[in-house]
Design a protein around this motif. Structure first.
Motif, short mmCIF file in Angstrom:
data_model
loop_
_atom_site.label_atom_id
_atom_site.label_comp_id
_atom_site.label_asym_id
_atom_site.label_seq_id
_atom_site.Cartn_x
_atom_site.Cartn_y
_atom_site.Cartn_z
N UNK A 49 0.84 -1.19 0.00
CA UNK A 49 0.00 0.00 0.00
C UNK A 49 0.88 1.25 0.00
N UNK A 50 0.53 2.23 -0.84
CA UNK A 50 1.26 3.50 -0.76
C UNK A 50 0.98 4.16 0.60
N UNK A 51 1.75 5.18 0.96
CA UNK A 51 1.66 5.76 2.31
C UNK A 51 0.26 6.19 2.76
N UNK A 52 -0.52 6.88 1.94
CA UNK A 52 -1.83 7.36 2.40
C UNK A 52 -2.80 6.19 2.63
N UNK A 53 -2.98 5.26 1.69
CA UNK A 53 -3.84 4.11 2.00
C UNK A 53 -3.31 3.28 3.19
N UNK A 54 -1.97 3.20 3.33
CA UNK A 54 -1.42 2.48 4.48
C UNK A 54 -1.84 3.14 5.78
N UNK A 55 -1.87 4.47 5.81
CA UNK A 55 -2.29 5.19 7.00
C UNK A 55 -3.67 4.72 7.45
N UNK A 56 -4.62 4.62 6.52
CA UNK A 56 -5.98 4.22 6.87
C UNK A 56 -6.04 2.74 7.26
N UNK A 57 -5.20 1.93 6.66
CA UNK A 57 -5.10 0.52 7.06
C UNK A 57 -4.56 0.41 8.48
N UNK A 58 -3.59 1.24 8.80
CA UNK A 58 -2.87 1.15 10.06
C UNK A 58 -3.70 1.62 11.26
N UNK A 59 -4.51 2.66 11.07
CA UNK A 59 -5.32 3.19 12.17
C UNK A 59 -6.23 2.07 12.69
N UNK A 60 -6.15 1.82 13.97
CA UNK A 60 -6.95 0.78 14.59
C UNK A 60 -6.29 -0.58 14.64
N UNK A 61 -5.12 -0.71 14.02
CA UNK A 61 -4.41 -2.00 14.07
C UNK A 61 -3.77 -2.16 15.45
N UNK A 62 -3.43 -3.40 15.84
CA UNK A 62 -2.80 -3.61 17.16
C UNK A 62 -1.52 -2.80 17.35
N UNK A 63 -0.68 -2.71 16.33
CA UNK A 63 0.57 -1.96 16.53
C UNK A 63 0.32 -0.46 16.60
N UNK A 64 -0.79 0.03 16.06
CA UNK A 64 -1.13 1.44 16.21
C UNK A 64 -1.35 1.76 17.68
N UNK A 65 -2.05 0.88 18.40
CA UNK A 65 -2.30 1.11 19.82
C UNK A 65 -1.01 0.97 20.63
N UNK A 66 -0.15 0.06 20.23
CA UNK A 66 1.16 -0.04 20.88
C UNK A 66 1.96 1.24 20.66
N UNK A 67 1.86 1.78 19.47
CA UNK A 67 2.55 3.02 19.15
C UNK A 67 2.04 4.17 20.03
N UNK A 68 0.74 4.22 20.27
CA UNK A 68 0.18 5.25 21.14
C UNK A 68 0.76 5.12 22.55
N UNK A 69 0.87 3.89 23.04
CA UNK A 69 1.45 3.67 24.36
C UNK A 69 2.90 4.14 24.40
N UNK A 70 3.67 3.85 23.35
CA UNK A 70 5.06 4.31 23.29
C UNK A 70 5.15 5.83 23.34
N UNK A 71 4.27 6.51 22.62
CA UNK A 71 4.29 7.97 22.62
C UNK A 71 3.88 8.52 23.99
N UNK A 72 2.92 7.88 24.64
CA UNK A 72 2.52 8.33 25.98
C UNK A 72 3.67 8.16 26.97
N UNK A 73 4.37 7.02 26.89
CA UNK A 73 5.53 6.80 27.75
C UNK A 73 6.61 7.83 27.48
N UNK A 74 6.85 8.14 26.22
CA UNK A 74 7.83 9.17 25.87
C UNK A 74 7.41 10.52 26.45
#
Length: 161
Positions: free
Chosen positions: A115-140
């Protein structure tokens, strides 16, 4: 770029904070895979967005650079951290076969997302690693907050006088 790109930069900065490696060179190394591969993909030179810059075959280049000096070592570690985070992302999102993209051009995933970057963005939102990424940013954010306010939550010795 994609959603993960800022997290690669964040991870490089955290690596610099917990090591004696140069933060700017860690960030450069962490940025290289996406800067190279997303550009090649968007320009139509490759079909996938994990190719040259994400290939572990670049170890043949990264190791001599790492051995050259501390800046090269930091850039190589930043590059390696990018690949590790991408592999974790692929596995967590239930696409472990996509890790084969890290062996490009020798290995490629049997069913690449491509997927090119923009469609990948919409695929990624709501994925398990997206939520892990949110946790990483909160910890940072917590780490930065405590760096800025080291006395937060502690009683000052001058209070109450």
């Amino acid at each position: 770029m994609n959603v993960l790109f800022p997290t690669h930069i964040l991870a490089a900065a955290v690596l610099g904070r917990v090591s004696n490696l140069s933060v700017p060179w860690l960030v450069v190394g962490a940025a290289v895979p996406d800067m190279v591969d997303k550009s090649l993909g968007l320009l139509g030179f490759v079909d996938l967005y994990h190719t040259v810059g994400h290939s572990i075959l670049l170890l043949g280049v990264a190791v001599p650079i790492a051995l050259y000096n501390s800046s090269g070592r930091a850039a190589a570690v930043g590059w390696g951290s990018h690949l590790v985070l991408d592999a974790v992302h692929m596995v967590i999102n239930g696409r472990p076969a996509d890790v084969l993209s890290l062996g490009w051009p020798v290995t490629t995933p049997p069913d690449p997302l491509a997927l090119p970057p923009v469609p990948f963005f919409f695929y990624y939102i709501g994925s398990p690693s997206f939520f892990l990424e949110i946790v990483l940013w909160l910890l940072a954010g917590v780490i930065v907050f405590y760096d800025v306010r080291p006395d937060f939550g502690r009683e000052s010795p001058d209070r109450g006088r």
